[in-house]
Design a protein around this motif. Sequence first.
Motif, PDB file in Angstrom:
ATOM      1  N   ARG A 109     -32.043  -3.504 -24.899  1.00 35.79           N
ATOM      2  CA  ARG A 109     -31.474  -2.420 -24.081  1.00 35.79           C
ATOM      3  C   ARG A 109     -31.887  -1.044 -24.620  1.00 35.79           C
ATOM      4  NH1 ARG A 109     -27.375  -6.101 -24.077  1.00 35.79           N
ATOM      5  NH2 ARG A 109     -26.235  -5.086 -25.782  1.00 35.79           N
ATOM      6  N   TRP A 110     -31.975  -0.917 -25.938  1.00 37.18           N
ATOM      7  CA  TRP A 110     -32.366   0.358 -26.538  1.00 37.18           C
ATOM      8  C   TRP A 110     -33.838   0.670 -26.257  1.00 37.18           C
ATOM      9  CZ3 TRP A 110     -35.526   1.789 -30.828  1.00 37.18           C
ATOM     10  CH2 TRP A 110     -35.366   3.111 -31.211  1.00 37.18           C
ATOM     11  N   LEU A 111     -34.681  -0.347 -26.265  1.00 31.81           N
ATOM     12  CA  LEU A 111     -36.115  -0.129 -26.050  1.00 31.81           C
ATOM     13  C   LEU A 111     -36.506   0.037 -24.581  1.00 31.81           C
ATOM     14  CD1 LEU A 111     -37.601  -2.680 -28.601  1.00 31.81           C
ATOM     15  CD2 LEU A 111     -37.728  -0.192 -28.727  1.00 31.81           C
ATOM     16  N   GLU A 112     -35.788  -0.580 -23.668  1.00 30.41           N
ATOM     17  CA  GLU A 112     -36.168  -0.583 -22.247  1.00 30.41           C
ATOM     18  C   GLU A 112     -36.490   0.805 -21.686  1.00 30.41           C
ATOM     19  OE1 GLU A 112     -33.128  -2.847 -20.292  1.00 30.41           O
ATOM     20  OE2 GLU A 112     -34.315  -4.683 -20.421  1.00 30.41           O
ATOM     21  N   PRO A 113     -35.714   1.854 -21.926  1.00 27.62           N
ATOM     22  CA  PRO A 113     -36.040   3.152 -21.347  1.00 27.62           C
ATOM     23  C   PRO A 113     -37.339   3.747 -21.892  1.00 27.62           C
ATOM     24  CG  PRO A 113     -33.789   3.146 -22.229  1.00 27.62           C
ATOM     25  CD  PRO A 113     -34.432   1.872 -22.623  1.00 27.62           C
ATOM     26  N   HIS A 114     -37.837   3.224 -22.994  1.00 26.59           N
ATOM     27  CA  HIS A 114     -39.033   3.780 -23.625  1.00 26.59           C
ATOM     28  C   HIS A 114     -40.302   3.004 -23.268  1.00 26.59           C
ATOM     29  CE1 HIS A 114     -36.205   6.175 -25.827  1.00 26.59           C
ATOM     30  NE2 HIS A 114     -35.582   5.071 -26.211  1.00 26.59           N
ATOM     31  N   LEU A 115     -40.195   2.006 -22.411  1.00 20.04           N
ATOM     32  CA  LEU A 115     -41.356   1.178 -22.080  1.00 20.04           C
ATOM     33  C   LEU A 115     -42.332   1.868 -21.155  1.00 20.04           C
ATOM     34  CD1 LEU A 115     -39.680  -2.311 -21.685  1.00 20.04           C
ATOM     35  CD2 LEU A 115     -41.080  -1.490 -23.581  1.00 20.04           C
ATOM     36  N   LEU A 116     -41.894   2.800 -20.356  1.00 16.89           N
ATOM     37  CA  LEU A 116     -42.797   3.472 -19.412  1.00 16.89           C
ATOM     38  C   LEU A 116     -43.213   4.818 -19.887  1.00 16.89           C
ATOM     39  CD1 LEU A 116     -40.977   2.508 -16.134  1.00 16.89           C
ATOM     40  CD2 LEU A 116     -42.954   1.403 -17.141  1.00 16.89           C
ATOM     41  N   MET A 149     -46.581  -2.099 -26.374  1.00 11.93           N
ATOM     42  CA  MET A 149     -45.726  -1.647 -27.430  1.00 11.93           C
ATOM     43  C   MET A 149     -46.232  -2.268 -28.723  1.00 11.93           C
ATOM     44  SD  MET A 149     -41.591  -1.851 -27.686  1.00 11.93           S
ATOM     45  CE  MET A 149     -41.371  -0.639 -26.413  1.00 11.93           C
ATOM     46  N   ARG A 150     -46.247  -1.481 -29.781  1.00 12.70           N
ATOM     47  CA  ARG A 150     -46.636  -1.951 -31.097  1.00 12.70           C
ATOM     48  C   ARG A 150     -45.476  -1.769 -32.052  1.00 12.70           C
ATOM     49  NH1 ARG A 150     -52.566   0.683 -31.993  1.00 12.70           N
ATOM     50  NH2 ARG A 150     -53.327   0.117 -29.942  1.00 12.70           N
ATOM     51  N   PHE A 151     -45.396  -2.651 -32.996  1.00 17.72           N
ATOM     52  CA  PHE A 151     -44.381  -2.552 -34.034  1.00 17.72           C
ATOM     53  C   PHE A 151     -45.077  -2.439 -35.370  1.00 17.72           C
ATOM     54  CE2 PHE A 151     -42.280  -4.607 -30.536  1.00 17.72           C
ATOM     55  CZ  PHE A 151     -41.014  -4.061 -30.555  1.00 17.72           C
ATOM     56  N   ALA A 152     -44.546  -1.619 -36.242  1.00 16.87           N
ATOM     57  CA  ALA A 152     -45.090  -1.466 -37.589  1.00 16.87           C
ATOM     58  C   ALA A 152     -43.934  -1.443 -38.571  1.00 16.87           C
ATOM     59  CB  ALA A 152     -45.895  -0.179 -37.703  1.00 16.87           C
ATOM     60  N   ILE A 197     -32.001   2.081 -43.988  1.00 19.18           N
ATOM     61  CA  ILE A 197     -32.807   0.919 -43.631  1.00 19.18           C
ATOM     62  C   ILE A 197     -31.848  -0.108 -43.038  1.00 19.18           C
ATOM     63  CG2 ILE A 197     -34.272  -0.921 -44.536  1.00 19.18           C
ATOM     64  CD1 ILE A 197     -35.081   1.021 -46.762  1.00 19.18           C
ATOM     65  N   PRO A 198     -32.160  -0.692 -41.894  1.00 17.54           N
ATOM     66  CA  PRO A 198     -33.361  -0.469 -41.105  1.00 17.54           C
ATOM     67  C   PRO A 198     -33.295   0.816 -40.280  1.00 17.54           C
ATOM     68  CG  PRO A 198     -31.997  -2.109 -40.023  1.00 17.54           C
ATOM     69  CD  PRO A 198     -31.316  -1.751 -41.317  1.00 17.54           C
ATOM     70  N   MET A 199     -34.455   1.331 -39.966  1.00 16.72           N
ATOM     71  CA  MET A 199     -34.611   2.524 -39.141  1.00 16.72           C
ATOM     72  C   MET A 199     -35.683   2.207 -38.099  1.00 16.72           C
ATOM     73  SD  MET A 199     -34.055   5.736 -38.324  1.00 16.72           S
ATOM     74  CE  MET A 199     -33.124   6.355 -39.697  1.00 16.72           C
ATOM     75  N   LEU A 200     -35.354   2.398 -36.847  1.00 17.57           N
ATOM     76  CA  LEU A 200     -36.321   2.219 -35.766  1.00 17.57           C
ATOM     77  C   LEU A 200     -36.652   3.574 -35.180  1.00 17.57           C
ATOM     78  CD1 LEU A 200     -34.642  -0.795 -33.979  1.00 17.57           C
ATOM     79  CD2 LEU A 200     -36.645  -0.864 -35.450  1.00 17.57           C
ATOM     80  N   ILE A 201     -37.943   3.823 -35.008  1.00 19.22           N
ATOM     81  CA  ILE A 201     -38.392   5.084 -34.418  1.00 19.22           C
ATOM     82  C   ILE A 201     -39.375   4.755 -33.301  1.00 19.22           C
ATOM     83  CG2 ILE A 201     -39.486   7.313 -34.825  1.00 19.22           C
ATOM     84  CD1 ILE A 201     -38.840   6.971 -37.805  1.00 19.22           C
ATOM     85  N   VAL A 202     -39.168   5.337 -32.141  1.00 17.81           N
ATOM     86  CA  VAL A 202     -40.090   5.174 -31.011  1.00 17.81           C
ATOM     87  C   VAL A 202     -40.931   6.435 -30.931  1.00 17.81           C
ATOM     88  CG1 VAL A 202     -40.274   4.964 -28.503  1.00 17.81           C
ATOM     89  CG2 VAL A 202     -38.498   3.699 -29.729  1.00 17.81           C
ATOM     90  N   PHE A 203     -42.244   6.235 -30.902  1.00 12.32           N
ATOM     91  CA  PHE A 203     -43.171   7.347 -30.735  1.00 12.32           C
ATOM     92  C   PHE A 203     -43.815   7.246 -29.365  1.00 12.32           C
ATOM     93  CE2 PHE A 203     -42.878   6.864 -35.290  1.00 12.32           C
ATOM     94  CZ  PHE A 203     -42.850   8.170 -35.741  1.00 12.32           C
ATOM     95  N   LYS A 204     -43.958   8.371 -28.701  1.00 11.34           N
ATOM     96  CA  LYS A 204     -44.652   8.428 -27.415  1.00 11.34           C
ATOM     97  C   LYS A 204     -45.647   9.569 -27.499  1.00 11.34           C
ATOM     98  CE  LYS A 204     -43.888   8.465 -22.474  1.00 11.34           C
ATOM     99  NZ  LYS A 204     -42.894   8.446 -21.415  1.00 11.34           N
ATOM    100  N   GLU A 205     -46.895   9.242 -27.267  1.00 11.25           N
ATOM    101  CA  GLU A 205     -47.995  10.209 -27.342  1.00 11.25           C
ATOM    102  C   GLU A 205     -48.004  10.921 -28.695  1.00 11.25           C
ATOM    103  OE1 GLU A 205     -47.756  12.685 -23.859  1.00 11.25           O
ATOM    104  OE2 GLU A 205     -47.954  10.960 -22.514  1.00 11.25           O
ATOM    105  N   GLY A 206     -47.714  10.152 -29.757  1.00  8.51           N
ATOM    106  CA  GLY A 206     -47.781  10.687 -31.107  1.00  8.51           C
ATOM    107  C   GLY A 206     -46.571  11.474 -31.568  1.00  8.51           C
TER     108      GLY A 206
END
Length: 56
Positions: free
Chosen positions: A49-56, A1-4, A23-32
Amino acid sequence: MRFAKLDTEAGPAQAGRFGIRSIPMLIVFKEGRENARQAGLMQAGQLKRWLEPHLL
Protein backbone atom coordinates in the motif's frame (compact mmCIF):
# COMPACT_ATOMS: atom_id res chain seq x y z
CA MET A 1 11.07 -0.66 -9.59
CA ARG A 2 14.49 -1.48 -8.19
CA PHE A 3 15.45 -2.28 -4.65
CA ALA A 4 18.87 -1.69 -3.13
CA LYS A 5 20.26 -2.44 0.28
CA LEU A 6 22.85 -0.26 1.99
CA ASP A 7 25.08 -1.73 4.68
CA THR A 8 25.22 1.30 6.97
CA GLU A 9 28.12 -0.16 8.97
CA ALA A 10 30.26 -0.62 5.86
CA GLY A 11 29.10 2.66 4.27
CA PRO A 12 28.53 5.22 7.02
CA ALA A 13 29.24 8.12 4.65
CA GLN A 14 26.45 7.00 2.31
CA ALA A 15 24.10 6.52 5.26
CA GLY A 16 24.86 10.07 6.37
CA ARG A 17 24.38 11.41 2.85
CA PHE A 18 20.84 10.02 2.79
CA GLY A 19 20.07 10.92 6.40
CA ILE A 20 19.53 7.32 7.47
CA ARG A 21 19.14 7.35 11.24
CA SER A 22 16.99 4.28 11.82
CA ILE A 23 16.92 0.79 10.40
CA PRO A 24 15.02 -0.31 8.45
CA MET A 25 14.60 2.81 6.33
CA LEU A 26 12.84 2.80 2.97
CA ILE A 27 13.37 5.66 0.54
CA VAL A 28 11.64 6.05 -2.82
CA PHE A 29 13.51 8.01 -5.45
CA LYS A 30 11.86 9.39 -8.58
CA GLU A 31 14.00 10.92 -11.31
CA GLY A 32 16.96 10.95 -8.93
CA ARG A 33 15.19 12.81 -6.13
CA GLU A 34 13.75 11.55 -2.89
CA ASN A 35 10.00 11.20 -3.22
CA ALA A 36 9.03 9.38 -0.01
CA ARG A 37 10.59 8.00 3.16
CA GLN A 38 9.39 5.46 5.71
CA ALA A 39 11.20 4.30 8.83
CA GLY A 40 10.39 1.04 10.55
CA LEU A 41 9.27 -2.44 9.73
CA MET A 42 6.13 -3.00 7.64
CA GLN A 43 4.12 -6.10 6.89
CA ALA A 44 3.86 -7.12 3.23
CA GLY A 45 0.40 -5.57 2.79
CA GLN A 46 1.49 -2.30 4.39
CA LEU A 47 4.57 -2.17 2.16
CA LYS A 48 2.46 -2.76 -0.95
CA ARG A 49 0.00 0.00 0.00
CA TRP A 50 2.88 2.38 0.75
CA LEU A 51 4.60 1.69 -2.58
CA GLU A 52 1.51 1.71 -4.85
CA PRO A 53 1.25 5.53 -5.22
CA HIS A 54 4.90 5.66 -6.31
CA LEU A 55 4.64 3.11 -9.13
CA LEU A 56 3.66 5.61 -11.83
